[in-house]
Design a protein around this motif. Structure first.
Motif, mmCIF file in Angstrom:
data_model
loop_
_atom_site.group_PDB
_atom_site.id
_atom_site.type_symbol
_atom_site.label_atom_id
_atom_site.label_comp_id
_atom_site.label_asym_id
_atom_site.label_seq_id
_atom_site.Cartn_x
_atom_site.Cartn_y
_atom_site.Cartn_z
ATOM 1 N N LYS A 332 0.827 -1.204 0.000
ATOM 2 C CA LYS A 332 0.000 0.000 0.000
ATOM 3 C C LYS A 332 0.863 1.257 0.000
ATOM 4 C CE LYS A 332 -3.851 2.178 2.468
ATOM 5 N NZ LYS A 332 -4.776 2.064 3.628
ATOM 6 N N GLU A 333 1.940 1.249 0.829
ATOM 7 C CA GLU A 333 2.804 2.421 0.933
ATOM 8 C C GLU A 333 3.568 2.697 -0.361
ATOM 9 O OE1 GLU A 333 5.380 1.621 4.176
ATOM 10 O OE2 GLU A 333 3.753 1.485 5.662
ATOM 11 N N GLU A 334 4.030 1.626 -1.013
ATOM 12 C CA GLU A 334 4.890 1.771 -2.185
ATOM 13 C C GLU A 334 4.142 1.616 -3.503
ATOM 14 O OE1 GLU A 334 7.876 2.764 -1.780
ATOM 15 O OE2 GLU A 334 7.939 2.516 0.392
ATOM 16 N N PHE A 335 2.822 1.514 -3.454
ATOM 17 C CA PHE A 335 2.056 1.218 -4.659
ATOM 18 C C PHE A 335 2.310 2.240 -5.757
ATOM 19 C CE2 PHE A 335 -1.772 1.747 -7.280
ATOM 20 C CZ PHE A 335 -1.850 0.477 -7.837
ATOM 21 N N GLU A 336 2.181 3.521 -5.455
ATOM 22 C CA GLU A 336 2.318 4.555 -6.485
ATOM 23 C C GLU A 336 3.706 4.533 -7.106
ATOM 24 O OE1 GLU A 336 0.297 6.690 -7.841
ATOM 25 O OE2 GLU A 336 -1.508 6.344 -6.648
ATOM 26 N N LYS A 337 4.740 4.242 -6.293
ATOM 27 C CA LYS A 337 6.122 4.298 -6.786
ATOM 28 C C LYS A 337 6.521 3.049 -7.547
ATOM 29 C CE LYS A 337 9.750 3.809 -4.070
ATOM 30 N NZ LYS A 337 10.812 4.044 -3.068
ATOM 31 N N LEU A 338 6.066 1.873 -7.068
ATOM 32 C CA LEU A 338 6.588 0.625 -7.613
ATOM 33 C C LEU A 338 5.581 -0.228 -8.366
ATOM 34 C CD1 LEU A 338 8.807 -0.615 -4.640
ATOM 35 C CD2 LEU A 338 9.573 0.361 -6.795
ATOM 36 N N PHE A 339 4.368 -0.291 -7.871
ATOM 37 C CA PHE A 339 3.437 -1.303 -8.360
ATOM 38 C C PHE A 339 2.364 -0.764 -9.303
ATOM 39 C CE2 PHE A 339 4.856 -2.716 -4.118
ATOM 40 C CZ PHE A 339 5.532 -3.857 -4.495
ATOM 41 N N ALA A 340 2.132 0.545 -9.312
ATOM 42 C CA ALA A 340 1.077 1.103 -10.159
ATOM 43 C C ALA A 340 1.480 1.003 -11.618
ATOM 44 C CB ALA A 340 0.804 2.562 -9.788
ATOM 45 N N PRO A 341 0.567 0.564 -12.513
ATOM 46 C CA PRO A 341 0.902 0.448 -13.931
ATOM 47 C C PRO A 341 1.053 1.807 -14.615
ATOM 48 C CG PRO A 341 -1.408 -0.082 -13.561
ATOM 49 C CD PRO A 341 -0.786 0.084 -12.205
ATOM 50 N N ILE A 342 0.438 2.859 -14.042
ATOM 51 C CA ILE A 342 0.530 4.212 -14.596
ATOM 52 C C ILE A 342 1.053 5.120 -13.497
ATOM 53 C CG2 ILE A 342 -0.728 6.147 -15.617
ATOM 54 C CD1 ILE A 342 -2.807 4.149 -16.580
ATOM 55 N N ARG A 343 2.127 5.861 -13.792
ATOM 56 C CA ARG A 343 2.712 6.729 -12.782
ATOM 57 C C ARG A 343 2.820 8.147 -13.312
ATOM 58 N NH1 ARG A 343 5.929 2.256 -13.246
ATOM 59 N NH2 ARG A 343 5.748 0.733 -11.575
ATOM 60 N N GLY A 344 2.568 9.095 -12.436
ATOM 61 C CA GLY A 344 2.807 10.485 -12.790
ATOM 62 C C GLY A 344 1.751 11.120 -13.669
ATOM 63 N N GLY A 345 0.657 10.437 -13.945
ATOM 64 C CA GLY A 345 -0.393 11.000 -14.790
ATOM 65 C C GLY A 345 -1.584 11.452 -13.981
ATOM 66 N N LYS A 346 -2.649 11.788 -14.695
ATOM 67 C CA LYS A 346 -3.862 12.239 -14.026
ATOM 68 C C LYS A 346 -4.646 11.080 -13.430
ATOM 69 C CE LYS A 346 -4.418 16.298 -17.014
ATOM 70 N NZ LYS A 346 -5.309 16.985 -17.983
ATOM 71 N N ILE A 347 -4.446 9.872 -13.995
ATOM 72 C CA ILE A 347 -5.161 8.704 -13.499
ATOM 73 C C ILE A 347 -4.389 8.100 -12.332
ATOM 74 C CG2 ILE A 347 -6.002 6.407 -14.090
ATOM 75 C CD1 ILE A 347 -6.224 7.345 -16.979
#
Length: 378
Positions: A332-347
């Motif tokens: 949960k903590e690292e999802f945005e940095k490591l596990f999310a398929p889309i990073r840095g966008g609006k979604i």
């Protein structure tokens, strides 16, 4: 003698697109033709028409108007390249087709594709082998890594410099050589990417696939360079690195592939996905059948299952699912940095629901399918 059986259609693309008019039903079968041969059948008045030629030079204003030029040609005068199964309405819809890699029109699974899938399984085996013992180091490494990919596995487990880990793994995987595997029959399937949680679908370029149900035999599917393995064993690598070399036997490669595929199937059989696949039978039945066969592999030495080709790069998803189950807080903590398929966008993807899309193949004879499952006997 090794054997490879196609359980669900396999597509390994060669990067080419086959124009829709190159597929045509003649009598009871569908044939594939060369586009250049189709042009030779056009009437002189068409191929000398300045408007038509200008359209070819500039690019046709629409594919439908360009393809309409071939409506009147006589396909029976043309020598087909090969026959193909085409059991859905794609011919009528004039869908372009993503070409399957072939050698003299004979489809095959490249050895490099098989090797890549085996490498993913062995990387996952490294994570499983050291997870409990190195849990604290893995937690620390996850905080330090910018992204989670196959090449980071040793760094993730041991915290060593990336170059050192990469150099060793390059040597390890240099010990493995896989042969190309040839098959006879091709089919064209519809392909649509669906959103699991919303009523959304994206039609894709339809794939030319190695048809399911085929089995191919080969003298040596996987070759292991024993001299190179011995050199690594005698080299100045860390003792725990050398433990990884014990995975390089046919039986342990098979075991690693089955464990990896089993975890992949678990990621496909969450409650949400089972509900989703209820609208796309027989996918749930197929997944259950393959899962049961993987479980039974303990009774069949050197048999294993893999998923290869189009829309089957499940390493990142399988590793993500592993951490979601075994380190939910870190996930949960690292999802945005490591596990999310889309990073840095609006979604902003939802950690609880990821991944949220699935690509499903379809033809009228077999119904709905997930691509790329194969059975291997060494």
């Amino acid at each position: 003698m090794a054997k490879v059986k196609i359980l669900t259609p396999v597509h390994i693309g060669d990067g080419e697109t086959i124009e829709a008019p190159c597929f045509q039903q003649v009598g009871t079968q569908v044939n594939r033709y060369r586009l250049s041969d189709l042009f030779e059948q056009l009437p002189v008045s068409k191929i000398t028409d300045p408007k038509f030629l200008d359209g070819l030079r500039r690019g046709p204003s629409s594919k439908s108007s360009f393809y309409a030029a071939f409506d009147q040609i006589n396909y029976q005068k043309i020598q087909p390249l090969y026959s193909i199964s085409y059991e859905w309405e794609g011919l009528e819809k004039r869908r372009d087709v993503a070409s399957q890699v072939k050698d003299f029109d004979k489809p095959y699974i490249p050895g490099s594709t098989l090797k890549g899938a085996i490498e993913n399984a062995l990387n996952f085996a490294i994570l499983l082998t050291f997870f409990e013992k190195r849990r604290d180091q893995i937690r620390y490494s996850l905080n330090e890594l910018r992204k989670l990919t196959e090449g980071y596995m040793l760094k993730l487990v041991f915290g060593d410099p990336q170059q050192k880990a990469d150099d060793f793994m390059k040597e390890v995987y240099g010990c493995i050589l896989c042969s190309d595997v040839y098959f006879d029959h091709l089919e064209v399937n519809d392909a649509i990417r669906y959103h699991v949680y919303k009523d959304q679908e994206i039609p894709l370029e339809v794939p030319e696939c190695i048809a399911s149900g085929q089995e191919s035999s080969i003298e040596q599917l996987i070759q292991l360079d024993q001299c190179k393995i011995k050199q690594l064993e005698e080299g100045k690598w860390p003792k725990e690195y050398k433990r990884i070399l014990s995975l390089l036997t046919p039986a342990r490669i098979a075991k690693a592939c089955n464990r990896y595929t089993y975890e992949m199937l678990k990621a496909e059989q969450t409650e949400d996905l089972e509900d989703f696949y209820c609208d796309f039978e027989p996918i749930n039945r197929t997944l259950n059948q393959i899962k049961n066969e993987v479980k039974a592999c303990s009774q069949i030495p050197n048999r294993f299952y893999l998923r290869v080709g189009m829309h089957t790069n499940y390493f990142a998803k399988t590793v993500s699912f592993f951490f979601k189950e075994n380190m939910p807080g870190v996930y949960k903590e690292e999802f945005e940095k490591l596990f999310a398929p889309i990073r840095g966008g609006k979604i902003h993807p939802d950690a609880k629901k990821m991944p949220i899309t699935r690509t499903i193949l379809y033809n009228e004879e077999e119904g709905n399918m997930l691509a790329g499952f194969i059975q291997v006997d060494l």
